[in-house]
Design an enzyme around this catalytic site. Structure first.
Site, PDB file in Angstrom:
ATOM      1  N   ASP A  29       0.998  -1.249   0.017  1.00  0.00           N
ATOM      2  CA  ASP A  29      -0.063  -0.011   0.087  1.00  0.00           C
ATOM      3  C   ASP A  29       0.936   1.327  -0.114  1.00  0.00           C
ATOM      4  O   ASP A  29       1.820   1.316   0.718  1.00  0.00           O
ATOM      5  CB  ASP A  29      -0.800   0.020   1.257  1.00  0.00           C
ATOM      6  N   GLY A  92     -15.130   3.336   3.379  1.00  0.00           N
ATOM      7  CA  GLY A  92     -14.047   3.892   3.289  1.00  0.00           C
ATOM      8  C   GLY A  92     -13.333   3.392   1.731  1.00  0.00           C
ATOM      9  O   GLY A  92     -12.170   3.599   1.574  1.00  0.00           O
ATOM     10  N   HIS A  99     -10.205  -5.295  -3.230  1.00  0.00           N
ATOM     11  CA  HIS A  99      -8.909  -5.544  -2.603  1.00  0.00           C
ATOM     12  C   HIS A  99      -9.177  -5.724  -1.272  1.00  0.00           C
ATOM     13  O   HIS A  99      -9.748  -5.253  -0.373  1.00  0.00           O
ATOM     14  CB  HIS A  99      -8.030  -4.153  -2.957  1.00  0.00           C
ATOM     15  N   LEU A 100      -8.272  -6.525  -0.802  1.00  0.00           N
ATOM     16  CA  LEU A 100      -8.146  -6.997   0.722  1.00  0.00           C
ATOM     17  C   LEU A 100      -6.985  -6.275   1.326  1.00  0.00           C
ATOM     18  O   LEU A 100      -5.855  -6.544   0.720  1.00  0.00           O
ATOM     19  CB  LEU A 100      -7.888  -8.427   0.700  1.00  0.00           C
TER      20      LEU A 100
END
Lengths: 113, 113
Positions: A29, A92, A99-100
């Site tokens: 991320d 959010g 996606h996880l």
């Protein structure tokens, strides 16, 4: 195709990819919330959890299994980790390709946001 | 068998069950963190994410699909929701039978705990 995660899957744009298999690609991320923060995305474009079909059960399971494997590789399996999927604005969700989030390396609080 | 979630699956103890199918049972969390807070558990006893086998991919996918269906039934699908799975102490896991939290009815913050 303007989906940024599809572009990562197709290697059209760079990402810090840490894992790939038949079903998913995983990468760090860019706004990490813990020392380990990886996103696991299906290669198939699915915009949100609401668009999942019964036939996608295997894909979703493989996303979680990839997270489990990565937790082992990042050395956070025994201390523990949190997996999160967000849907739409209340959840959010900011990128509309499923996606996880795999988060680990610290103790997570409750409630989860 | 002293696992409380196995006892709920077997109807040996009461819970506010909202959904059941071939793979999972879902019931309301007794310490809700949002107006909708449901736990989806596999009928099969799996203690943590670390114990998942590749053959469990379908089960995990069905847990998420059950959450999606419940989000529709609880009227939170469009505004959105958050799905969470915790592993071991850093993740905040307190019951050692795999479970997926479905949370909705408010806006969730980031980071997720």
């Amino acid at each position: 195709m303007s989906c940024v995660f599809c572009q990562i899957v197709k290697k059209e744009i760079d990402a810090a990819v840490v894992y790939t298999d038949e079903w998913v690609v995983a990468f760090k991320d860019i706004h990490p919330q813990a020392s380990t923060h990886v996103l696991i995305v299906p290669k198939k474009h699915i915009s949100t959890l609401n668009q999942l079909q019964d036939a996608d059960a295997e894909i979703v399971g493989r996303m979680v299994l990839a997270a489990q494997k990565l937790a082992g590789e990042f050395g956070i399996a025994q201390d523990g980790y949190r997996l999160v999927m967000n849907c739409n604005s209340d959840g959010g969700q900011t990128v509309f390709h499923l996606h996880l989030h795999l988060l680990g390396g610290r103790r997570f609080h409750w409630p989860p946001g």
